[in-house]
Design an enzyme around this catalytic site. Structure first.
Site, PDB file in Angstrom:
ATOM      1  N   ARG A   1      69.416  39.816  32.989  1.00  0.00           N
ATOM      2  CA  ARG A   1      69.942  38.880  34.157  1.00  0.00           C
ATOM      3  C   ARG A   1      70.105  37.533  33.231  1.00  0.00           C
ATOM      4  NH1 ARG A   1      68.454  38.776  40.398  1.00  0.00           N
ATOM      5  NH2 ARG A   1      69.773  40.614  40.138  1.00  0.00           N
TER       6      ARG A   1
ATOM      7  N   HIS B   1      78.195  41.632  38.553  1.00  0.00           N
ATOM      8  CA  HIS B   1      76.776  42.313  38.951  1.00  0.00           C
ATOM      9  C   HIS B   1      77.243  43.621  39.120  1.00  0.00           C
ATOM     10  CE1 HIS B   1      72.953  42.831  40.418  1.00  0.00           C
ATOM     11  NE2 HIS B   1      72.808  42.374  41.503  1.00  0.00           N
TER      12      HIS B   1
ATOM     13  N   GLN C   1      75.039  46.428  40.612  1.00  0.00           N
ATOM     14  CA  GLN C   1      74.929  46.289  42.224  1.00  0.00           C
ATOM     15  C   GLN C   1      76.486  46.955  42.709  1.00  0.00           C
ATOM     16  OE1 GLN C   1      72.760  44.578  44.546  1.00  0.00           O
ATOM     17  NE2 GLN C   1      74.076  45.962  46.004  1.00  0.00           N
TER      18      GLN C   1
ATOM     19  N   ASP D   1      78.141  37.978  50.747  1.00  0.00           N
ATOM     20  CA  ASP D   1      77.150  37.589  49.904  1.00  0.00           C
ATOM     21  C   ASP D   1      76.679  36.127  50.485  1.00  0.00           C
ATOM     22  OD1 ASP D   1      75.233  37.605  47.982  1.00  0.00           O
ATOM     23  OD2 ASP D   1      76.639  37.108  46.442  1.00  0.00           O
TER      24      ASP D   1
ATOM     25  N   CYS E   1      74.512  42.597  49.232  1.00  0.00           N
ATOM     26  CA  CYS E   1      73.751  42.957  48.108  1.00  0.00           C
ATOM     27  C   CYS E   1      72.270  42.520  48.454  1.00  0.00           C
ATOM     28  CB  CYS E   1      74.402  42.419  46.999  1.00  0.00           C
ATOM     29  SG  CYS E   1      74.310  40.596  46.728  1.00  0.00           S
TER      30      CYS E   1
ATOM     31  N   ARG F   1      70.304  50.954  44.556  1.00  0.00           N
ATOM     32  CA  ARG F   1      70.300  50.469  43.255  1.00  0.00           C
ATOM     33  C   ARG F   1      69.393  51.271  42.249  1.00  0.00           C
ATOM     34  NH1 ARG F   1      70.564  44.926  42.829  1.00  0.00           N
ATOM     35  NH2 ARG F   1      70.741  45.546  40.618  1.00  0.00           N
TER      36      ARG F   1
END
Ligand code: CP
Ligand code: NVA
Length: 311
Positions: free
Chosen positions: A108, A135, A138, A230, A270, A298
């Protein structure tokens, strides 16, 4: 056992073909069911994976660590300044050393180009665990969750209301790859990146997905089977938070906006959510909210992904 994805990287969902996305989702569903049925075999026993976090994380870190443990993979977590890619060492040197210890690198970070640079050097799979642009893990978890709740993806309409950020980009590619229509509404000036929209439209021309980008949340949500949002200020944009709250007025997902969606529509996020900003409690706590299923998936999606890439 080799798989069609053995040794590959996942830097963005566009690294996968439509049939490869289906393979990951099918594998995740099968593994989720077999784990629940008591099959706790560890197919990748003896392997190791580096999990590198240059931004904060809760869900991604825990789900990767637990997913690795369930597969028999030792997770080696490297967090914070000074743990990896530091002290003036070149990206190539750090990567070349890491791959002598581990069988996959999950990272990340900020710039997508940094993940790409690592992947260029690494001979082991490299997985993007969130960058400023994408992402993908996700995205796979969200597709899995939508499939579980709503069935065949190519029959669905997905709406995203909010910032044209890494999640918006990921949903564009997720819809394009699965034939799911995607409508995005952002305030003017916060649209998704044009080259990613163009790439999604190119992929969508093969799968039949309709991709629409606009500035009207009601138009985007009209008739949607899934409504997602988000945060308005992503990691790295903390100083813009106040200005963004002003700029995103009218873009909160509230019950009135959800009422524009199709009967039986679900809400997704998310997480972490900023309640009272991009989503109201009445929506995220409603029976139609599937955010915790999404978070759980996830684990299942990434476990499937690692078993395919590392297999
Ligand atoms: N959704 C997600 O990636 O959560 P974390 O930032 O907590 O990992
Ligand atoms: N867009 C958010 C997603 C967090 C999981 C961010 O990048 O901070």
């Amino acid at each position: 056992m080799t798989t069609p994805l053995s040794g590959r990287d996942l830097l963005a969902l566009s690294d996968l073909t439509p049939s490869e996305v289906s393979l990951v989702l099918d594998t995740a569903l099968a593994q989720k069911a077999s784990w629940a049925a008591g099959d706790h075999s560890a197919p990748l026993s003896g392997r190791a994976a580096a999990l590198i976090f240059q931004k904060p994380s809760m869900r991604t870190r825990v789900s990767f660590e637990v997913g690795c443990a369930r597969l028999g993979v030792t997770p080696v977590v490297l967090v914070g300044e000074g743990s990896a890619f530091s002290r003036g060492e070149t990206v190539a040197d750090t990567t070349s050393v890491l791959e002598r210890y581990v069988d996959a690198i999950v990272i990340r970070t900020f710039d997508q180009s940094f993940v790409a640079e690592i992947a260029d050097v690494a001979s082991v799979p490299v997985v993007n665990a969130l960058t400023d642009d994408y992402h993908p893990c996700q995205g796979l978890a969200d597709l899995l969750t939508i499939r579980e709740h709503k069935g065949a993806l190519d029959a669905l309409r997905f709406a995203y209301v909010g910032d044209g950020n890494n999640m918006a980009h990921t949903y564009l590619l997720a819809g394009a790859l699965t034939g799911m229509d995607v409508a995005i509404a952002t305030p003017a000036g916060f649209e998704p990146k044009a080259h990613i929209v163009a790439q999604a439209r190119e992929i969508a021309s093969e799968t039949g997905a309709d991709i629409s980008i606009g500035i009207d949340p009601i138009a985007a949500v009209d008739g949607a089977d899934v409504v997602a949002t988000d945060t308005w200020a992503s990691m790295g944009q903390e100083e813009e938070h106040a200005a963004r709250i002003a700029a995103f007025a009218g873009f909160a997902v509230n019950p009135a906006l959800m009422a524009e969606a199709a009967d039986g529509a679900v809400f997704m996020h998310c997480l972490p959510a900023h309640r009272g900003e991009e989503v109201l409690d009445e929506v995220i706590d409603a029976p139609y909210s599937i955010v915790y299923d999404e978070a759980e998936n996830r684990l299942h999606a990434q476990k499937a992904l690692l078993s395919l890439l590392m297999g």
